[in-house]
Design a protein around this motif. Structure first.
Motif, PDB file in Angstrom:
ATOM      1  N   UNK A  96      -4.111  12.296   1.118  1.00  0.00           N
ATOM      2  CA  UNK A  96      -5.327  12.999   0.698  1.00  0.00           C
ATOM      3  C   UNK A  96      -5.978  12.313  -0.492  1.00  0.00           C
ATOM      4  N   UNK A  97      -5.169  11.806  -1.431  1.00  0.00           N
ATOM      5  CA  UNK A  97      -5.708  11.099  -2.592  1.00  0.00           C
ATOM      6  C   UNK A  97      -6.378   9.795  -2.170  1.00  0.00           C
ATOM      7  N   UNK A  98      -5.817   9.120  -1.195  1.00  0.00           N
ATOM      8  CA  UNK A  98      -6.418   7.880  -0.687  1.00  0.00           C
ATOM      9  C   UNK A  98      -7.798   8.159  -0.108  1.00  0.00           C
ATOM     10  N   UNK A  99      -7.926   9.229   0.653  1.00  0.00           N
ATOM     11  CA  UNK A  99      -9.224   9.610   1.224  1.00  0.00           C
ATOM     12  C   UNK A  99     -10.211   9.996   0.127  1.00  0.00           C
ATOM     13  N   UNK A 100      -9.731  10.692  -0.894  1.00  0.00           N
ATOM     14  CA  UNK A 100     -10.614  11.106  -1.984  1.00  0.00           C
ATOM     15  C   UNK A 100     -11.129   9.907  -2.766  1.00  0.00           C
ATOM     16  N   UNK A 115      -5.522   2.294  -5.050  1.00  0.00           N
ATOM     17  CA  UNK A 115      -5.565   2.962  -3.756  1.00  0.00           C
ATOM     18  C   UNK A 115      -4.929   2.100  -2.671  1.00  0.00           C
ATOM     19  N   UNK A 116      -5.162   0.795  -2.723  1.00  0.00           N
ATOM     20  CA  UNK A 116      -4.508  -0.105  -1.774  1.00  0.00           C
ATOM     21  C   UNK A 116      -2.988  -0.034  -1.923  1.00  0.00           C
ATOM     22  N   UNK A 117      -2.531   0.028  -3.173  1.00  0.00           N
ATOM     23  CA  UNK A 117      -1.100   0.152  -3.404  1.00  0.00           C
ATOM     24  C   UNK A 117      -0.545   1.435  -2.827  1.00  0.00           C
ATOM     25  N   UNK A 118      -1.265   2.536  -3.003  1.00  0.00           N
ATOM     26  CA  UNK A 118      -0.811   3.811  -2.446  1.00  0.00           C
ATOM     27  C   UNK A 118      -0.785   3.764  -0.929  1.00  0.00           C
ATOM     28  N   UNK A 119      -1.785   3.128  -0.337  1.00  0.00           N
ATOM     29  CA  UNK A 119      -1.834   3.035   1.129  1.00  0.00           C
ATOM     30  C   UNK A 119      -0.631   2.233   1.647  1.00  0.00           C
ATOM     31  N   UNK A 120      -0.332   1.119   1.001  1.00  0.00           N
ATOM     32  CA  UNK A 120       0.812   0.315   1.429  1.00  0.00           C
ATOM     33  C   UNK A 120       2.125   1.047   1.182  1.00  0.00           C
ATOM     34  N   UNK A 121       2.175   1.820   0.094  1.00  0.00           N
ATOM     35  CA  UNK A 121       3.394   2.569  -0.180  1.00  0.00           C
ATOM     36  C   UNK A 121       3.641   3.634   0.880  1.00  0.00           C
ATOM     37  N   UNK A 122       2.584   4.302   1.344  1.00  0.00           N
ATOM     38  CA  UNK A 122       2.766   5.293   2.403  1.00  0.00           C
ATOM     39  C   UNK A 122       3.285   4.633   3.676  1.00  0.00           C
ATOM     40  N   UNK A 178      -9.963  19.253  -5.395  1.00  0.00           N
ATOM     41  CA  UNK A 178     -11.281  18.756  -5.768  1.00  0.00           C
ATOM     42  C   UNK A 178     -11.255  17.223  -5.789  1.00  0.00           C
ATOM     43  N   UNK A 179     -12.053  16.541  -4.945  1.00  0.00           N
ATOM     44  CA  UNK A 179     -12.003  15.075  -4.867  1.00  0.00           C
ATOM     45  C   UNK A 179     -12.272  14.376  -6.196  1.00  0.00           C
ATOM     46  N   UNK A 180     -13.256  14.867  -6.979  1.00  0.00           N
ATOM     47  CA  UNK A 180     -13.535  14.208  -8.252  1.00  0.00           C
ATOM     48  C   UNK A 180     -12.374  14.375  -9.219  1.00  0.00           C
ATOM     49  N   UNK A 181     -11.784  15.563  -9.273  1.00  0.00           N
ATOM     50  CA  UNK A 181     -10.617  15.780 -10.122  1.00  0.00           C
ATOM     51  C   UNK A 181      -9.457  14.907  -9.665  1.00  0.00           C
ATOM     52  N   UNK A 182      -9.364  14.724  -8.368  1.00  0.00           N
ATOM     53  CA  UNK A 182      -8.296  13.887  -7.819  1.00  0.00           C
ATOM     54  C   UNK A 182      -8.477  12.431  -8.244  1.00  0.00           C
ATOM     55  N   UNK A 183      -9.691  11.932  -8.153  1.00  0.00           N
ATOM     56  CA  UNK A 183      -9.961  10.550  -8.565  1.00  0.00           C
ATOM     57  C   UNK A 183      -9.706  10.355 -10.052  1.00  0.00           C
ATOM     58  N   UNK A 184     -10.148  11.322 -10.856  1.00  0.00           N
ATOM     59  CA  UNK A 184      -9.929  11.217 -12.297  1.00  0.00           C
ATOM     60  C   UNK A 184      -8.436  11.199 -12.623  1.00  0.00           C
TER      61      UNK A 184
END
Length: 333
Positions: A96-100, A115-122, A178-184
């Motif tokens: 969900x954080x990757x999408x946000x 975000x790339x790191x998180x995607x590869x980690x998943x 909240x996507x903005x809160x997630x990005x922050x």
């Protein structure tokens, strides 16, 4: 014993081979990263196939930045692995954080890389789970522990309490609505990820290497008591200006400095000021040879042989290259 520092662009991948044993520390960026278009680079998974590795005793992921975790998913999909260690053990999925993060990644380099790191980690986590390989959170240790006969490891990094706090912060940004809160929250988390990296000291018989991950802070306190010396010191944070803590250098007292950085010295890695300091230290200690290496710039010191790049530490400038080079066009998995 063979200790390899792979040329993976701006990133880090280290392989220790010792008979039938293999330790992998970090994996460089993901396999489709543009870094691998540069001549002289090699993906970790291709290197392991080239060296005919049959099984990996342990993978140590120092932290979740893409240039360290990205290349490990391919390895987990293709090789048997006994143990997997990481600086803290995430519990929640980051999907969900990757999408946000996606809408702002194009304009925010730091967020995009994280975000790339998180995607590869998943993807890595899915591969480990599919093969029944448990993930183990590792924090700093006070003594060496055996990896296999003749090889010991000691870890430096977060305490158990710090890792628990880090895990909670990760789980929080994964579950925000909240996507903005997630990005922050992702940006705040990413901003201090280097300070949460694992580092390790490897001891093989009477020879020792200090491998720092991106852990570039807190060394003054760590080096005050019972700190191991090391013949080789891999400088932290790719040899950027904060990558050579003086307390760490003095405690290790190395004869060899090494920086994991690309030929272009991206993000001011392998910076001239750090190389000058390393050279000054070796001169002050009256070392016979100035052993200061950068993984992506070894041709400047060793040249090429049959169109192939040299590795860092088992060749001597001016002598024929006798080891397996990093790069071979005809090598297939």
């Amino acid at each position: 014993m063979e200790l390899y520092f792979l040329s993976v662009g701006y990133g880090e991948a280290i392989v220790l081979l010792d008979g039938t044993h293999c330790l992998v520390i970090d994996g460089g960026a993901g396999g489709d990263d543009l870094a691998y278009q540069a001549e002289g680079t090699i993906r970790l998974v291709d290197f392991l196939h080239q060296k005919q590795v049959q099984q990996i005793d342990c993978i140590l992921c120092t932290h979740l930045h893409n240039d360290h975790v990205g290349g490990l998913a391919d390895v987990a999909e293709q090789f048997p692995i006994r143990q997997f260690w990481i600086n803290f053990l995430p519990e929640e999925s980051a999907e969900a954080a990757i999408l946000a993060a996606a809408p702002e990644c194009a304009a925010d380099l730091s967020l995009r890389l994280f975000t790339q790191g998180l995607r590869e980690f998943e993807r890595l986590r899915r591969a480990l789970t599919a093969h029944g390989i448990s993930m183990r959170e590792r924090t700093q240790t006070e003594a060496y522990e055996p990896l296999w006969p003749g090889c010991e490891i000691r870890l430096f990094g977060m305490t158990t309490e710090q890792a628990a706090k880090r895990r909670k912060e990760y789980n929080t940004f994964c579950t925000l609505n909240d996507p903005q809160a997630q990005r922050d929250a992702m940006r705040r988390f990413d901003r201090v990820e280097n300070t949460c990296s694992l580092a390790c000291s490897l001891k093989m018989d009477n020879w020792c290497a200090m491998l720092t991950g991106d852990l570039c802070s807190g060394w003054e306190a760590r080096c005050q008591t019972d700190f191991p010396s090391a013949a080789l010191l891999k400088l932290t944070h790719h040899g950027q200006k904060d990558g050579m803590p003086q307390a760490l250098v003095e405690a290790c007292d190395p004869s060899v400095f090494l920086m994991c950085a690309d030929a272009e010295r991206t993000f001011q890695s392998a910076c001239d000021a750090v190389k000058t300091r390393a050279r000054g230290y070796l001169q002050e200690k009256e070392r016979q040879t100035q052993h200061i290496y950068t993984t992506g710039r070894l041709v400047e010191q060793f040249g090429e042989q049959d169109g192939m790049q040299p590795c860092a530490l088992c060749c001597t400038a001016g002598d024929p290259i006798t080891c397996t080079a990093y790069y071979a066009k005809d090598v297939k998995g």
